[in-house]
Design an enzyme around this catalytic site. Sequence first.
Site: not given
Length: 362
Positions: A101, A197
């Site tokens: 990410c 997440c």
Amino acid sequence: MRVLAAMSGGVDSAVAAARAVAAGHDVTGVHLALSAKPGTLRTGARGCCTIEDSRDARRAADLLSIPFYVWDFAERFTEEVIETFVGEYAAGRTPNPCLTCNEKIKFEALLEKAMALGFDAVCTGHYARLSVVDGVPELRRSRDEGKDQSYVLASLTSEQLRHSMFPLGGSLKSEVREEAAEQDLAVAKKPDSHDICFIPDGDTKSFLEKKLGQTPGQLVDDETGEVLGEHTGVHGFTVGQRKGLGIDSPAPDGNPRYVLSLEPVSGTVKVGSRDRLAVTEIDAKRPIWPSEKPLDGPTECVIQVRAHGGTADAVAEFDGAGITIQLRQELQGVAPGQAVVLYRPEESGDLVLGSGIISATR
């Protein structure tokens, strides 16, 4: 400078933005929407990237009197992070989605868009020290060793680092929270997010099974070749795993068994004793040199193979394509797909020499 502050909705990014404002920069805040259905991402202490987080980020930007926007990166996040994560597990490797990410979203997609809009730098709340000397970036561990995030930033290129700002690198987390409280930022006591997440309930095995289906295989003793049980897919295991193996009988010596290796083609998961997890040599591909200085011959260094922990003294060598690492202390639970980061110890904070993706261990 015109600075784009990436505001996740947490205390770290809010204080980083506040420090950029205090330094006299022209700051604009932006929150990245990473899910088309943000309600499916974790909330509270265990998550990030939720609707609640975007509102917290907006409130912090309002308090700092800076413009604020929400950018939709959901499609790219799905392609670059979630699909990569699933594909790596399917191939029997162990990826780090936070590293992906940072590399693909926060410091590729975000920085790319920021530069196109005329910004000079992207500011984040990462804990790492960054300086640029004569145009050459130097990335180091943060002052707060417990919060250090240089490991997940070590995949950034020198060009990306030249346009990055990490205002928290010289601070302790406790100092950051105190500063947030002094500025009346509502996120001063907000818990840190952790875990993955995009897996709402934290059940990685079930998440992967929904994506990949069941691919039955065997659990095999690495020494004897004895079949110890069946499983529903190699993607449900990681090297070094001890719990949840689904083996009914204990090892002959009564000690626990651990996952030693994964073979996605045959569907075989090999298990054995803890001492067989020991690794003394690592090969890594896709080397990145943040300071544009590849290793020149055998180099003494400290390597790290996990975001927190997993360090050892080593000698590393670059052959022009990949990195070979000889460890001076054994490490356990090292798996292909993990990142390895090379550091040079310094009084001013360990300097990141380079990084790569582990391709093999011995």
